[in-house]
Design a protein around this motif. Structure first.
Motif, PDB file in Angstrom:
ATOM      1  N   GLY A 102      56.699 -97.197 -11.736  1.00  0.00           N
ATOM      2  CA  GLY A 102      55.328 -97.622 -12.028  1.00  0.00           C
ATOM      3  C   GLY A 102      54.829 -97.101 -13.355  1.00  0.00           C
ATOM      4  N   SER A 103      53.843 -97.792 -13.944  1.00  0.00           N
ATOM      5  CA  SER A 103      53.249 -97.336 -15.189  1.00  0.00           C
ATOM      6  C   SER A 103      52.226 -96.250 -14.897  1.00  0.00           C
ATOM      7  CB  SER A 103      52.572 -98.508 -15.909  1.00  0.00           C
ATOM      8  OG  SER A 103      51.315 -98.760 -15.343  1.00  0.00           O
ATOM      9  N   ASP A 104      52.029 -95.355 -15.873  1.00  0.00           N
ATOM     10  CA  ASP A 104      51.086 -94.259 -15.680  1.00  0.00           C
ATOM     11  C   ASP A 104      49.663 -94.789 -15.517  1.00  0.00           C
ATOM     12  OD1 ASP A 104      52.877 -92.136 -17.990  1.00  0.00           O
ATOM     13  OD2 ASP A 104      53.102 -92.436 -15.827  1.00  0.00           O
ATOM     14  N   LEU A 105      49.304 -95.843 -16.276  1.00  0.00           N
ATOM     15  CA  LEU A 105      47.955 -96.388 -16.198  1.00  0.00           C
ATOM     16  C   LEU A 105      47.666 -96.917 -14.803  1.00  0.00           C
ATOM     17  CD1 LEU A 105      45.314 -97.266 -17.500  1.00  0.00           C
ATOM     18  CD2 LEU A 105      46.433 -99.387 -18.207  1.00  0.00           C
ATOM     19  N   PHE A 106      48.622 -97.625 -14.244  1.00  0.00           N
ATOM     20  CA  PHE A 106      48.419 -98.231 -12.927  1.00  0.00           C
ATOM     21  C   PHE A 106      48.271 -97.158 -11.858  1.00  0.00           C
ATOM     22  CE2 PHE A 106      48.527-102.068 -10.492  1.00  0.00           C
ATOM     23  CZ  PHE A 106      48.995-101.693  -9.248  1.00  0.00           C
ATOM     24  N   ARG A 107      49.054 -96.093 -11.945  1.00  0.00           N
ATOM     25  CA  ARG A 107      49.041 -95.063 -10.915  1.00  0.00           C
ATOM     26  C   ARG A 107      47.977 -94.001 -11.147  1.00  0.00           C
ATOM     27  NH1 ARG A 107      52.578 -95.643  -7.336  1.00  0.00           N
ATOM     28  NH2 ARG A 107      54.510 -96.758  -7.625  1.00  0.00           N
ATOM     29  N   SER A 108      47.434 -93.919 -12.353  1.00  0.00           N
ATOM     30  CA  SER A 108      46.448 -92.875 -12.644  1.00  0.00           C
ATOM     31  C   SER A 108      45.030 -93.301 -12.284  1.00  0.00           C
ATOM     32  CB  SER A 108      46.506 -92.509 -14.133  1.00  0.00           C
ATOM     33  OG  SER A 108      46.174 -93.631 -14.933  1.00  0.00           O
ATOM     34  N   LEU A 109      44.850 -94.514 -11.772  1.00  0.00           N
ATOM     35  CA  LEU A 109      43.513 -94.941 -11.381  1.00  0.00           C
ATOM     36  C   LEU A 109      42.999 -94.052 -10.260  1.00  0.00           C
ATOM     37  CD1 LEU A 109      44.001 -98.805 -11.401  1.00  0.00           C
ATOM     38  CD2 LEU A 109      42.689 -97.452 -13.031  1.00  0.00           C
ATOM     39  N   PRO A 110      41.803 -93.514 -10.396  1.00  0.00           N
ATOM     40  CA  PRO A 110      41.308 -92.566  -9.396  1.00  0.00           C
ATOM     41  C   PRO A 110      40.678 -93.287  -8.211  1.00  0.00           C
ATOM     42  CG  PRO A 110      39.709 -92.795 -11.144  1.00  0.00           C
ATOM     43  CD  PRO A 110      40.865 -93.688 -11.521  1.00  0.00           C
ATOM     44  N   ALA A 111      40.672 -92.597  -7.078  1.00  0.00           N
ATOM     45  CA  ALA A 111      39.844 -93.062  -5.961  1.00  0.00           C
ATOM     46  C   ALA A 111      38.387 -92.816  -6.331  1.00  0.00           C
ATOM     47  CB  ALA A 111      40.215 -92.304  -4.687  1.00  0.00           C
ATOM     48  N   PRO A 112      37.474 -93.664  -5.882  1.00  0.00           N
ATOM     49  CA  PRO A 112      36.069 -93.520  -6.291  1.00  0.00           C
ATOM     50  C   PRO A 112      35.460 -92.223  -5.786  1.00  0.00           C
ATOM     51  CG  PRO A 112      36.283 -95.130  -4.524  1.00  0.00           C
ATOM     52  CD  PRO A 112      37.673 -94.798  -4.967  1.00  0.00           C
ATOM     53  N   ALA A 113      34.592 -91.639  -6.603  1.00  0.00           N
ATOM     54  CA  ALA A 113      33.884 -90.423  -6.195  1.00  0.00           C
ATOM     55  C   ALA A 113      32.799 -90.777  -5.187  1.00  0.00           C
ATOM     56  CB  ALA A 113      33.271 -89.748  -7.424  1.00  0.00           C
ATOM     57  N   ASP A 114      32.395 -89.777  -4.416  1.00  0.00           N
ATOM     58  CA  ASP A 114      31.360 -90.017  -3.404  1.00  0.00           C
ATOM     59  C   ASP A 114      30.070 -90.535  -4.022  1.00  0.00           C
ATOM     60  OD1 ASP A 114      33.090 -89.218  -1.471  1.00  0.00           O
ATOM     61  OD2 ASP A 114      32.341 -87.157  -1.336  1.00  0.00           O
ATOM     62  N   ALA A 115      29.740 -90.061  -5.217  1.00  0.00           N
ATOM     63  CA  ALA A 115      28.499 -90.491  -5.863  1.00  0.00           C
ATOM     64  C   ALA A 115      28.548 -91.959  -6.271  1.00  0.00           C
ATOM     65  CB  ALA A 115      28.237 -89.621  -7.091  1.00  0.00           C
ATOM     66  N   ASP A 116      29.769 -92.501  -6.445  1.00  0.00           N
ATOM     67  CA  ASP A 116      29.903 -93.897  -6.869  1.00  0.00           C
ATOM     68  C   ASP A 116      29.872 -94.876  -5.707  1.00  0.00           C
ATOM     69  OD1 ASP A 116      30.160 -93.169  -9.536  1.00  0.00           O
ATOM     70  OD2 ASP A 116      32.331 -92.887  -9.363  1.00  0.00           O
ATOM     71  N   LYS A 117      30.045 -94.395  -4.480  1.00  0.00           N
ATOM     72  CA  LYS A 117      30.203 -95.317  -3.350  1.00  0.00           C
ATOM     73  C   LYS A 117      28.966 -96.162  -3.068  1.00  0.00           C
ATOM     74  CE  LYS A 117      33.918 -92.580  -1.411  1.00  0.00           C
ATOM     75  NZ  LYS A 117      34.356 -91.602  -0.396  1.00  0.00           N
ATOM     76  N   PRO A 118      27.739 -95.631  -3.165  1.00  0.00           N
ATOM     77  CA  PRO A 118      26.581 -96.525  -2.988  1.00  0.00           C
ATOM     78  C   PRO A 118      26.538 -97.662  -3.999  1.00  0.00           C
ATOM     79  CG  PRO A 118      25.910 -94.238  -2.772  1.00  0.00           C
ATOM     80  CD  PRO A 118      27.316 -94.206  -3.261  1.00  0.00           C
ATOM     81  N   MET A 119      26.926 -97.373  -5.259  1.00  0.00           N
ATOM     82  CA  MET A 119      26.951 -98.422  -6.269  1.00  0.00           C
ATOM     83  C   MET A 119      28.022 -99.463  -5.944  1.00  0.00           C
ATOM     84  SD  MET A 119      27.794 -98.230 -10.323  1.00  0.00           S
ATOM     85  CE  MET A 119      29.541 -98.323  -9.968  1.00  0.00           C
ATOM     86  N   ILE A 120      29.172 -99.009  -5.437  1.00  0.00           N
ATOM     87  CA  ILE A 120      30.249 -99.933  -5.065  1.00  0.00           C
ATOM     88  C   ILE A 120      29.778-100.870  -3.951  1.00  0.00           C
ATOM     89  CG2 ILE A 120      32.543-100.060  -4.019  1.00  0.00           C
ATOM     90  CD1 ILE A 120      33.255 -97.483  -5.459  1.00  0.00           C
ATOM     91  N   VAL A 121      29.082-100.306  -2.972  1.00  0.00           N
ATOM     92  CA  VAL A 121      28.591-101.124  -1.859  1.00  0.00           C
ATOM     93  C   VAL A 121      27.600-102.169  -2.358  1.00  0.00           C
ATOM     94  CG1 VAL A 121      27.282-101.067   0.287  1.00  0.00           C
ATOM     95  CG2 VAL A 121      29.016 -99.320  -0.144  1.00  0.00           C
ATOM     96  N   GLU A 122      26.650-101.751  -3.211  1.00  0.00           N
ATOM     97  CA  GLU A 122      25.666-102.703  -3.737  1.00  0.00           C
ATOM     98  C   GLU A 122      26.352-103.806  -4.547  1.00  0.00           C
ATOM     99  OE1 GLU A 122      22.399-100.994  -5.790  1.00  0.00           O
ATOM    100  OE2 GLU A 122      22.156 -99.343  -4.372  1.00  0.00           O
ATOM    101  N   LEU A 123      27.344-103.417  -5.346  1.00  0.00           N
ATOM    102  CA  LEU A 123      28.067-104.395  -6.153  1.00  0.00           C
ATOM    103  C   LEU A 123      28.816-105.387  -5.261  1.00  0.00           C
ATOM    104  CD1 LEU A 123      28.669-105.093  -9.122  1.00  0.00           C
ATOM    105  CD2 LEU A 123      30.716-103.653  -8.949  1.00  0.00           C
ATOM    106  N   ALA A 124      29.424-104.889  -4.171  1.00  0.00           N
ATOM    107  CA  ALA A 124      30.166-105.757  -3.259  1.00  0.00           C
ATOM    108  C   ALA A 124      29.236-106.734  -2.543  1.00  0.00           C
ATOM    109  CB  ALA A 124      30.933-104.915  -2.244  1.00  0.00           C
ATOM    110  N   VAL A 125      28.069-106.258  -2.104  1.00  0.00           N
ATOM    111  CA  VAL A 125      27.109-107.134  -1.416  1.00  0.00           C
ATOM    112  C   VAL A 125      26.604-108.224  -2.353  1.00  0.00           C
ATOM    113  CG1 VAL A 125      24.847-107.213  -0.310  1.00  0.00           C
ATOM    114  CG2 VAL A 125      26.444-105.362   0.241  1.00  0.00           C
ATOM    115  N   ALA A 126      26.295-107.857  -3.600  1.00  0.00           N
ATOM    116  CA  ALA A 126      25.833-108.854  -4.570  1.00  0.00           C
ATOM    117  C   ALA A 126      26.942-109.853  -4.897  1.00  0.00           C
ATOM    118  CB  ALA A 126      25.352-108.156  -5.839  1.00  0.00           C
ATOM    119  N   ALA A 127      28.182-109.353  -5.002  1.00  0.00           N
ATOM    120  CA  ALA A 127      29.306-110.243  -5.298  1.00  0.00           C
ATOM    121  C   ALA A 127      29.539-111.228  -4.160  1.00  0.00           C
ATOM    122  CB  ALA A 127      30.567-109.425  -5.550  1.00  0.00           C
TER     123      ALA A 127
END
Length: 726
Positions: free
Chosen positions: A227-252
């Motif tokens: 695998g490439s380093d870029l593909f595998r270095s993607l982080p899991a989302p931080a706890d502070a980002d999860k509300p924004m992810i949920v709002e983005l998913a609902v709007a999408a």
């Protein structure tokens, strides 16, 4: 030529004569588990003394317990065939010294026992799920009871509000409740892997997983070159980002639903029979887009396509929400995929409300087209009208330091249930991409939207659903001697062919996981090579494997190129390794409506005695957006095991083959004079074992030999198809 396994399951009517009684009928009490395994099922003793009937009948025999050997033999036979026929029961009774009726009753009772245990297990799961839902319902009731007004702190009341204000507050409360529910479920499941207990396609989960290095990481398909380093270095989302992810998913989800159901104002006909998005109307309809304005240097690409497929909506949702099944079904488009974190697994035992953060790499089967890497959230929801929707939207805002060459605006599909196990799928692909690095001969294809657009996703889905339905078919007519009628043999051969095609597709593109080296720099049909060391990988021969690929344009329609390459009668015109020998089809499995969609087992009748018994496994598949002809030499002994229904996972394969794409929309009734006028883009890729020792060094002579082989094959194909076309 091919016969069904004698242990195939058969349906039989139970003997319901009143004078024959099984255990469960004779004993009014609940039998113990060991009674199913040890008692013969003969009649109980008759009563005695004063309770005897005035009209005595012949005294019945007591129970006879089976020996340990008899139980073990019948248990072993039960695992292979729970429903033995009369002949099998007689053979088994003769071997074990029992009466056929005793064997019959033992199998009846054993099936009853297994059914009871299965029902108990299911009941316990449903009971736990019910308790969880009841507790969640109680929490919602308590929250509603304690609701207060945000202004005065008193109990909430709607009576003094205007109609518009009341309507807005109700809508806000609904959206807030959805966000809070998903966030609460996400907090509960953070760090836990996604479960598959509710997957209706468990056979796909386990049996359709690619072998070798593919299976080392859950959710990754193209692992064969690291695998490439870029593909595998993607982080899991931080706890502070999860509300924004949920709002983005609902709007999408809301945007995808509106786009899928929108009329002619937003969608206009494209030049390749696919709807494309009217960008100006889109900007007016969705002024406050969640991802913000389009970055400089990126081009918008949006299309919509619908299809009716032979698969029920539940199985489709399972495939789309399971990264392994999704990347396997769309292996020609998804070169690698990974689930980084599951924020919600859904509620009520299905994927309604499921939310997961993913990364994926999308490809065209050619090293001349750069892949599109995306970091996104996938959200699944059942609409009030019963329609299911699955949406993706990029999370590039969570990694601002990374320059994105591609990002997904709300893309995905709506799935509507139809009668008889069919589903209607409406697919939308909406991306913003920098495709300036695409080679000139592929520019027309990519710009038309055929390379990555909705039409390609839908065509692949339709073809793969037909393939899956074919693998489950049982009533196969035996008119043609080449047709495999054994159900187990068909499944094993299709599974082996599927692994072969996946291996080819993940190794032919321009994935960042691949280290292609160009052997010359004279034109678009330069040969690119890379090497791989294989050690102790099931399904792969050990040693140094050299992969070579090249892409070029042909002034011939794609269908004609496809028909030429898949036809065994014309194989000796281009296949140098067949030494000009005739090729015969030994076995054939049709897996779609188009006669070009099939799996074949070929034998090369070579004049060379060392290759006289050479077998080739080949799968050809085609749809309106592209075609493949993939093949691999196979061992005769291993293929006999596969045709008998044996495990195909350990059959060694080194796939080679062809990917045939149109050079553009191709709506041109005239001559094919240039790229984009109806010709073909052909990619030729070989994998060759150059040394059986993994520690060996790759010699320049081996590279030169493979280079000559692929160039000679290309020249033979050009001469043959252009001659036939003229």
């Amino acid at each position: 030529m091919f016969h069904t396994n004698m242990f195939d399951s058969h349906s039989h009517m139970l003997d319901m004569s009143p004078h024959k009684t099984t255990f469960s009928e004779a004993d009014p009490g609940k039998p113990r588990d060991d009674e199913y395994e040890t008692k013969s099922g003969t009649d109980l003793d008759a009563p005695s003394g004063d309770d005897q009937d005035p009209n005595p009948r012949p005294r019945k025999k007591g129970y006879r317990r089976h020996t340990q050997r008899q139980i073990e033999e019948m248990e072993a036979f039960f695992k292979q065939c729970p429903h033995p026929d009369d002949k099998q029961r007689k053979e088994l009774s003769r071997d074990l010294g029992l009466e056929p009726l005793q064997v019959k009753f033992w199998f009846q009772n054993k099936r009853t026992q297994m059914k009871t245990q299965h029902e108990r297990h299911e009941n316990s799961i449903l009971k736990a799920e019910n308790e969880k839902l009841r507790a969640e319902n109680n929490r919602y009731k308590e929250a509603l009871t304690n609701a207060t007004c945000p202004n005065c702190g008193g109990p909430a009341a709607l009576g003094e509000m205007s109609f518009d204000e009341q309507h807005l507050r109700i809508e806000n409360a609904r959206l807030r409740e959805e966000i809070d529910r998903i966030s609460g479920i996400a907090a509960k499941y953070v760090g836990k892997p996604v479960t598959s207990s509710y997957s209706n396609l468990s056979s796909l989960n386990n049996n359709h997983m690619p072998v070798g290095n593919y299976g080392a990481q859950s959710g990754t398909v193209g692992e064969m070159y690291g695998g490439s380093d870029l593909f595998r270095s993607l982080p899991a989302p931080a706890d502070a980002d999860k509300p924004m992810i949920v709002e983005l998913a609902v709007a999408a989800m809301e945007e995808l639903t509106r786009l899928a159901q929108a009329g002619d104002s937003l969608w206009v006909p494209g030049n390749h029979h696919c709807e494309i998005l009217n960008e100006e109307d889109y900007l007016r309809t969705f002024p406050s887009r969640g991802l913000g304005p389009k970055p400089l240097g990126l081009r918008s690409e949006a299309s919509r396509e619908s299809v009716v497929v032979i698969m029920n909506h539940i199985n489709l949702i399972d495939i789309l929400m399971d990264v392994n099944q999704w990347s396997t079904m769309f292996c020609g488009i998804v070169s690698r995929a990974l689930t980084l974190e599951v924020l919600s697994t859904g509620v009520a035992g299905n994927y309604n409300g499921a939310l997961q953060v993913m990364s994926a790499e999308f490809q065209v089967p050619s090293p001349l087209v750069p892949t599109r890497e995306n970091y996104f959230v996938r959200y699944c929801k059942q609409q009030p009208d019963g329609i299911w929707a699955v949406v993706d939207v990029s999370l590039d805002n969570l990694r601002p330091s990374t320059i994105s060459r591609s990002r997904r605006r709300p893309s995905g599909c709506l799935i509507q249930e139809l009668p008889n196990g069919y589903s209607k799928v409406t697919w939308i692909e909406h991306v913003e991409v920098d495709d300036r690095a695409v080679h000139s001969i592929y520019k027309t294809l990519v710009n038309s939207g055929l390379a990555f657009g909705a039409k390609r996703w839908v065509a692949t889905l339709d073809r793969q659903c037909e393939r899956l339905a074919s693998s489950m078919a049982n009533n196969i007519p035996a008119g043609n001697l080449c047709v495999i009628t054994s159900a187990e043999g068909r499944k094993s051969m299709l599974k082996l062919a599927e692994r072969m095609v996946i291996s080819y597709c993940t190794g032919v593109g321009a994935s960042t996981a691949h280290a292609w080296t160009t052997l010359s720099a004279t034109g678009c049909d330069d040969v690119r090579v890379m090497t791989r060391k294989s050690t102790d990988e099931p399904g792969r021969p050990p040693g140094i494997v050299l992969s070579a690929a090249t892409s070029f344009w042909l002034p011939v329609p794609p269908k004609r190129v496809f028909d030429f390459l898949r036809d065994e009668n014309s194989r000796n015109e281009w296949d140098i390794l067949s030494n000009g020998g005739l090729v015969q089809e030994l076995a054939h499995i049709a897996n779609g409506r188009d006669p070009g969609n099939c799996v074949s087992l070929l034998r090369v009748n070579s004049t060379n005695s060392s290759q006289s018994n050479m077998l080739i496994l080949q799968e050809s598949c085609t749809d309106s957006t592209g075609s493949y002809v993939v093949y691999a030499p196979v061992d005769i002994v291993a293929m006999n095991v596969v045709l008998g229904g044996g495990d195909p996972d350990y059959v060694a394969l080194l796939p080679s083959g062809f990917a045939i794409l149109p050079d553009g929309p191709g709506i041109n009734g005239g001559s094919i004079l240039d790229v984009g006028s109806g010709g073909s883009l052909l990619t030729v890729a070989f994998q060759i074992l150059v040394d059986s020792a993994p520690t060996a060094k790759l010699s320049l002579g081996s590279v030169a030999t493979v280079n000559s082989l692929i160039k000679c094959t290309v020249e033979r194909i050009k001469v043959a198809v252009i001659r036939d076309n003229t």
